[in-house]
Design a protein around this motif. Structure first.
Motif, PDB file in Angstrom:
ATOM      1  N   ARG A  44       2.764  -4.741  14.482  1.00 31.17           N
ATOM      2  CA  ARG A  44       2.232  -4.478  15.713  1.00 31.17           C
ATOM      3  C   ARG A  44       0.707  -4.101  15.659  1.00 31.17           C
ATOM      4  O   ARG A  44      -0.211  -4.270  16.362  1.00 31.17           O
ATOM      5  CB  ARG A  44       2.824  -3.140  16.507  1.00 31.17           C
ATOM      6  N   LYS A  53      -0.472   3.453  21.445  1.00 30.68           N
ATOM      7  CA  LYS A  53      -0.308   5.108  21.324  1.00 30.68           C
ATOM      8  C   LYS A  53       1.119   5.577  21.439  1.00 30.68           C
ATOM      9  O   LYS A  53       2.185   4.792  21.872  1.00 30.68           O
ATOM     10  CB  LYS A  53      -0.657   5.343  22.952  1.00 30.68           C
ATOM     11  N   ARG A  56       4.112   9.973  24.785  1.00 34.66           N
ATOM     12  CA  ARG A  56       3.884  11.117  25.080  1.00 34.66           C
ATOM     13  C   ARG A  56       5.106  12.140  25.343  1.00 34.66           C
ATOM     14  O   ARG A  56       5.523  12.189  26.419  1.00 34.66           O
ATOM     15  CB  ARG A  56       2.787  11.536  26.065  1.00 34.66           C
ATOM     16  N   ALA A 135      12.188  -3.011  26.079  1.00 30.81           N
ATOM     17  CA  ALA A 135      12.278  -1.528  25.822  1.00 30.81           C
ATOM     18  C   ALA A 135      11.511  -0.831  26.608  1.00 30.81           C
ATOM     19  O   ALA A 135      10.832  -1.558  27.523  1.00 30.81           O
ATOM     20  CB  ALA A 135      11.124  -1.463  24.627  1.00 30.81           C
ATOM     21  N   GLN A 137       9.534   2.726  28.483  1.00 32.47           N
ATOM     22  CA  GLN A 137       8.771   3.895  28.201  1.00 32.47           C
ATOM     23  C   GLN A 137       8.822   4.949  29.227  1.00 32.47           C
ATOM     24  O   GLN A 137       9.326   4.553  30.224  1.00 32.47           O
ATOM     25  CB  GLN A 137       7.344   3.511  27.774  1.00 32.47           C
ATOM     26  N   LEU A 138       8.194   5.911  28.922  1.00 34.85           N
ATOM     27  CA  LEU A 138       8.178   6.912  30.167  1.00 34.85           C
ATOM     28  C   LEU A 138       7.357   6.269  31.240  1.00 34.85           C
ATOM     29  O   LEU A 138       6.241   5.678  31.035  1.00 34.85           O
ATOM     30  CB  LEU A 138       7.299   8.276  29.691  1.00 34.85           C
TER      31      LEU A 138
ATOM     32  N   ARG B 444       7.729  -1.549  23.111  1.00 29.78           N
ATOM     33  CA  ARG B 444       6.625  -1.699  23.929  1.00 29.78           C
ATOM     34  C   ARG B 444       6.112  -3.082  24.147  1.00 29.78           C
ATOM     35  O   ARG B 444       5.101  -3.662  23.555  1.00 29.78           O
ATOM     36  CB  ARG B 444       5.321  -0.804  23.212  1.00 29.78           C
ATOM     37  N   LEU B 446       5.412  -4.126  27.040  1.00 29.59           N
ATOM     38  CA  LEU B 446       4.671  -4.128  28.171  1.00 29.59           C
ATOM     39  C   LEU B 446       3.372  -3.367  27.992  1.00 29.59           C
ATOM     40  O   LEU B 446       3.043  -2.295  28.636  1.00 29.59           O
ATOM     41  CB  LEU B 446       5.630  -3.564  29.178  1.00 29.59           C
ATOM     42  N   GLU B 447       2.727  -3.895  26.943  1.00 28.37           N
ATOM     43  CA  GLU B 447       1.382  -3.126  26.552  1.00 28.37           C
ATOM     44  C   GLU B 447       0.331  -2.984  28.117  1.00 28.37           C
ATOM     45  O   GLU B 447      -0.235  -1.859  28.032  1.00 28.37           O
ATOM     46  CB  GLU B 447       0.703  -3.908  25.432  1.00 28.37           C
ATOM     47  N   ASP B 449       0.867  -2.276  30.769  1.00 28.39           N
ATOM     48  CA  ASP B 449       1.287  -1.242  31.618  1.00 28.39           C
ATOM     49  C   ASP B 449       0.589   0.276  31.221  1.00 28.39           C
ATOM     50  O   ASP B 449       0.571   1.112  31.883  1.00 28.39           O
ATOM     51  CB  ASP B 449       2.854  -0.920  31.600  1.00 28.39           C
ATOM     52  N   ASP B 450      -0.208   0.020  30.275  1.00 26.17           N
ATOM     53  CA  ASP B 450      -1.084   1.409  29.669  1.00 26.17           C
ATOM     54  C   ASP B 450      -2.054   1.751  30.978  1.00 26.17           C
ATOM     55  O   ASP B 450      -2.133   3.044  30.992  1.00 26.17           O
ATOM     56  CB  ASP B 450      -1.951   0.917  28.449  1.00 26.17           C
ATOM     57  N   GLN B 453       0.022   4.153  33.359  1.00 27.05           N
ATOM     58  CA  GLN B 453       1.016   5.129  32.948  1.00 27.05           C
ATOM     59  C   GLN B 453       0.707   6.585  33.585  1.00 27.05           C
ATOM     60  O   GLN B 453      -0.489   6.649  34.236  1.00 27.05           O
ATOM     61  CB  GLN B 453       0.665   5.452  31.332  1.00 27.05           C
ATOM     62  N   VAL B 454       1.920   7.062  33.725  1.00 29.90           N
ATOM     63  CA  VAL B 454       1.716   8.269  34.209  1.00 29.90           C
ATOM     64  C   VAL B 454       0.583   9.482  33.640  1.00 29.90           C
ATOM     65  O   VAL B 454       0.820   9.300  32.384  1.00 29.90           O
ATOM     66  CB  VAL B 454       3.077   8.945  34.307  1.00 29.90           C
ATOM     67  N   LYS B 456      -0.898  12.912  32.630  1.00 28.06           N
ATOM     68  CA  LYS B 456      -0.219  14.364  32.880  1.00 28.06           C
ATOM     69  C   LYS B 456      -1.315  15.107  33.594  1.00 28.06           C
ATOM     70  O   LYS B 456      -2.669  15.256  33.053  1.00 28.06           O
ATOM     71  CB  LYS B 456      -0.059  14.600  31.300  1.00 28.06           C
TER      72      LYS B 456
END
Lengths: 153, 458
Positions: A44, A53, A56, A135, A137-138, B444, B446-447, B449-450, B453-454, B456
Motif C-alpha cells: 500500500r 491514514k 481515527r 472494507a 471505514q468509519l 481501504r 476507497l481512498e 473517500d478521504d 471523511q467525517v 471531528k
C-alpha cells in the motif's frame, strides 16, 4: 509388459501429484499473520504517495442512519452481523427493497468489511454495487434498499 | 503481533492461486491421456497410432487453452479439478479408441468432437459468468427449463428410443440426451429454492411421529419440480437417472435443512419404491435378477458376466492397454467403460480411477465448505453429489455391488450430452471456488473517500 507398468506408474504419479497439491493446499494454507499484513502495508505504501491514514479510532457500532429503521444501532463486537429483512438478521430492516438475507458485516483482523449475500437489489457504496467483500471505514455509507448504514465510534 | 487476529473461521486463511501447480498437473494429466492413446496403439497394432501427433497436439491445445482461460478469468480457482478432469477425459478417449480399433467403429472421433465442444462451453461459462450468485435469479427459470428438457424426448417426431429407453432426441443425425443438461439445471434450481426456504423448511411445520414435516407451501414447489422430473424419467424407463435425481434431491434437502430425518424418510421411500418397481416393471425385475445371479442366464445377463470375467482376467495390474479383450463386453465404450479399464489396467488402474473421481467430489465439497454464501454452498454440494452418485451407481453396477442401472461414467463414457454437461459443471465449480478462495480485498480500497471523511469537530 514394460509399457503396462510404465503406464500404471504414470497414472499413479498423477494421482499422487494431485493429492500432494491438495495436501499443501490444506495444511500449507497461510493464516493471516503479522508478516502477511506488513507485506500488505508495504504494498500500500508503494502504491500511494501519501501514507494511508490510520483510522481515527476503531468503529464500535453499526448505525442505521437513514431509512425506515433509522436509529437502529448494533454493536460491532458480535460480528458477523447479518443485515436483512429476515428474523435472524442482527440488523433487521423493515424495508421492502431489502432481501431476507441481504448483506453481512464481517471482520478480518481489525478491519470490518461488508459483503453482499446475493441480494436482489444489491448493496451499494456510493454508486458502486458491491460484487465482493469490501472494507469499511468509519463513516463509509453502505446503502441497502432505501436504508443507509454507517459504522460509528 | 500488531493486529489481533480474530478467529472468524476459514475466511482468515489466505489461499494461494496455485496456477503453476495446475499447469504442472495438467502436463502430467496430458501424459496420462496421450500415454494411454499411444499404449493402446502399441498394444493392439504394435505401432503408434497414425494420427498420434495430431491427436496429442489437439488434446494439449484443449488443455492449455482451458488453463489459460482459468488463469485469466478465475485466477484463484481450485488447481486440481481441471487436471483431474483432463486425465479422466484422456483415458476415456483412449478406451473408446481401443474399442474402435477392435470393432472398427468411429466413436473416438465423435467423442473428441464432443470433448472440444465441452471445453469450449467450459471456457464460455468462465468467461460469461463472473459471479455464480447471478444464477440464483433464475431459480424457477432453470427449474422449468429442466422439466421441458426432460419432456423433450417424449415429443413425437423428436424423441428417439435407443436400447429401450426413450431419453434421446435426434436432430440432424446427432442424438442428444437432454436429461444430462437437465441435471445441471435442476441442481441450480434446487440450490436457489432451498437457500431461500431452508429456514421455513427446517423450522416451520408440525411434528409427526418424530419427524418434522414442513408446511406444504414451503415444500410444494420443489416437491412438484422433483416429482415431475422423476415421473418423466420413470415413464422413459431411465432407471439410472431416476436414482440420481432422487438421491440428489434428498441430499440437498438434508444439507440445506440439517435434518437427518429427511435421509430416513427418503431411504424408506426409496426402499419401498424400489421393491414396488421390481414387482411391477419387468425391466426392473430383469436388473434385479441379473444382480442377484447373473450366471443363471448368461445370454440375458451376458454384459455383467463378461464385465466380471474381464475384470477377473485383468487381475491386480491388468492385461496392459490394448492387450485385453474388452471388446467382448457389450457397451464397453459407454456404460461398461469401467469394466474395460478394470480389464486392461487391473485393480491398480481402477483404484486410481476411483480416487480421481473421489478427488472431484472432495474438491466440490471442499469448495462448498469454505463458500460464504448459501447458494454457492448448496450448488457446489449438489454438483459433488451428482458426480459421487453417478460414479457409485456405475461402478457399483459393473462390479455387481448394486443392480445395474444405465448411467454414464462422467468424462469417460461415449456420449456427447454427458460430456458437455459435465464440462459445464466443472466450469461452474471453478467459478464458485475462484469466488471463495479469492482473498478479501485490500483494506481501504476507497481512498478517494478521504475528502468526504467525517471531520471531528470537538
Amino acid at each position: 509388459m514394460l509399457i503396462r507398468f510404465a503406464y500404471l506408474a504414470i497414472l499413479w504419479i498423477f494421482v499422487l501429484g494431485a493429492i500432494s497439491v491438495i495436501r499443501s493446499d490444506m495444511f500449507g494454507a497461510r493464516v493471516e499473520t503479522t508478516a502477511g499484513s506488513s507485506r500488505r502495508e508495504q504494498r500500500r505504501a508503494r502504491k500511494g504517495s501519501k501514507p494511508a491514514k490510520p483510522p481515527r479510532g476503531a468503529p464500535t457500532k453499526a448505525v442505521v442512519v437513514d431509512g425506515p429503521s433509522a436509529g437502529l444501532t448494533v454493536p460491532l463486537d458480535q460480528v458477523p452481523i447479518l443485515i436483512g429483512r429476515g428474523t435472524d438478521a442482527a440488523i433487521r430492516l423493515d424495508d421492502d427493497y431489502v432481501s431476507t438475507r441481504h448483506a453481512r458485516i464481517g471482520q478480518s483482523g481489525e478491519t470490518f468489511y461488508v459483503e453482499d449475500l446475493g441480494s436482489t437489489n444489491g448493496t451499494y457504496i456510493g454508486s458502486q454495487r458491491l460484487t465482493q467483500a469490501t472494507a469499511l471505514q468509519l463513516g463509509t455509507r453502505v446503502r441497502v434498499g432505501k436504508t443507509t448504514i454507517e459504522l460509528k465510534k | 503481533m500488531s493486529a489481533p487476529t480474530t478467529p472468524t473461521g476459514v475466511s482468515d486463511i489466505v489461499h494461494r492461486k496455485r496456477r503453476g501447480a495446475e499447469l504442472f498437473l495438467l502436463v502430467l494429466a496430458l501424459a496420462v491421456g496421450i500415454g494411454a492413446y499411444a499404449a493402446v496403439g502399441l498394444g493392439v497394432e504394435g505401432e503408434l497410432p497414425g494420427d498420434m501427433y495430431g491427436y496429442s497436439a489437439w488434446l494439449a491445445a484443449l488443455a492449455i487453452g482451458a488453463h489459460v482461460v482459468v488463469r485469466l478469468t478465475a485466477p484463484y480457482a481450485d488447481p486440481v479439478l481441471l487436471p483431474v478432469v483432463t486425465a479422466l477425459n484422456g483415458l476415456g478417449l483412449a478406451m473408446i479408441y481401443r474399442w474402435d480399433l477392435a470393432r472398427e467403429t468411429g466413436y473416438s472421433t465423435k467423442q473428441l468432437t464432443w470433448t472440444t465442444l465441452g471445453v469450449v462451453l467450459f471456457a464460455m461459462v468462465l468467461l460469461l459468468l463472473r459471479d455464480h450468485r447471478r444464477l440464483q435469479a433464475y431459480t424457477y427459470t432453470t427449474g422449468l427449463a429442466a422439466i421441458v428438457l426432460l419432456l423433450l424426448p417424449l415429443a413425437p417426431g423428436l424423441g428417439k428410443t435407443i436400447n429401450g429407453a426413450r431419453i434421446w432426441i435426434g436432430i440432424a443425425g446427432w442424438s442428444f440426451q437432454p436429461g444430462e443438461v437437465a441435471k445441471v439445471l435442476l441442481v441450480i434450481a434446487f440450490a436457489g429454492y432451498l437457500v431461500l426456504h431452508r429456514d421455513a423448511l427446517a423450522l416451520a411445520g408440525r411434528r409427526f411421529i418424530g419427524i418434522d414435516l414442513p408446511r406444504m407451501r414451503d415444500l410444494g414447489p420443489i416437491l412438484l419440480m422433483w416429482l415431475i422430473s422423476l415421473g418423466v424419467l420413470v415413464l422413459q424407463r431411465d432407471l439410472g437417472s431416476s436414482l440420481l435425481f432422487f438421491g440428489l434431491f434428498l441430499v440437498m434437502l438434508y444439507v440445506a435443512t440439517e435434518r437427518p430425518g429427511w435421509l430416513v424418510v427418503g431411504s424408506l421411500m426409496f426402499v419401498s419404491g424400489a421393491a414396488l418397481a421390481s414387482q411391477v416393471y419387468s425391466h426392473v425385475q430383469t436388473r434385479v435378477e441379473g444382480w442377484l445371479d447373473p450366471f443363471s442366464d448368461t445370454d440375458t445377463y451376458g454384459q455383467i458376466v463378461e464385465g466380471l470375467y474381464g475384470m477377473a482376467w485383468g487381475g491386480l495390474v491388468g492385461r496392459g492397454l490394448g492387450q485385453g479383450d474388452p471388446w467382448r463386453i457389450p457397451f464397453a465404450y459407454s456404460d461398461f467403460i469401467v469394466a474395460a479399464v478394470g480389464e486392461e489396467l487391473g485393480l491398480t488402474g481402477l483404484m486410481a480411477l476411483i480416487i480421481l473421481f473421489g478427488l472431484i467430489v472432495e474438491r466440490a465439497l471442499r469448495t462448498a465448505l469454505i463458500c460464504r454464501d448459501g447458494f454457492g454452498k448448496l450448488m457446489a454440494t449438489g454438483f459433488g453429489i451428482v458426480f459421487a452418485l453417478q460414479v457409485f451407481v456405475v461402478v457399483g453396477g459393473v462390479t455387481k455391488l448394486i443392480p445395474l442401472t444405465g448411467l454414464t461414467t462422467p468424462f469417460m463414457s461415449h456420449g456427447g450430452s454427458s460430456m458437455i454437461a459435465n464440462w459445464v459443471v466443472i466450469g461452474l465449480l471453478l467459478r464458485i471456488s475462484d469466488q471463495v478462495r479469492r482473498p478479501l480485498p485490500d483494506v481501504r480500497p476507497l481512498e478517494m473517500d478521504d475528502a468526504t471523511q467525517v471531520v471531528k469537530l470537538r
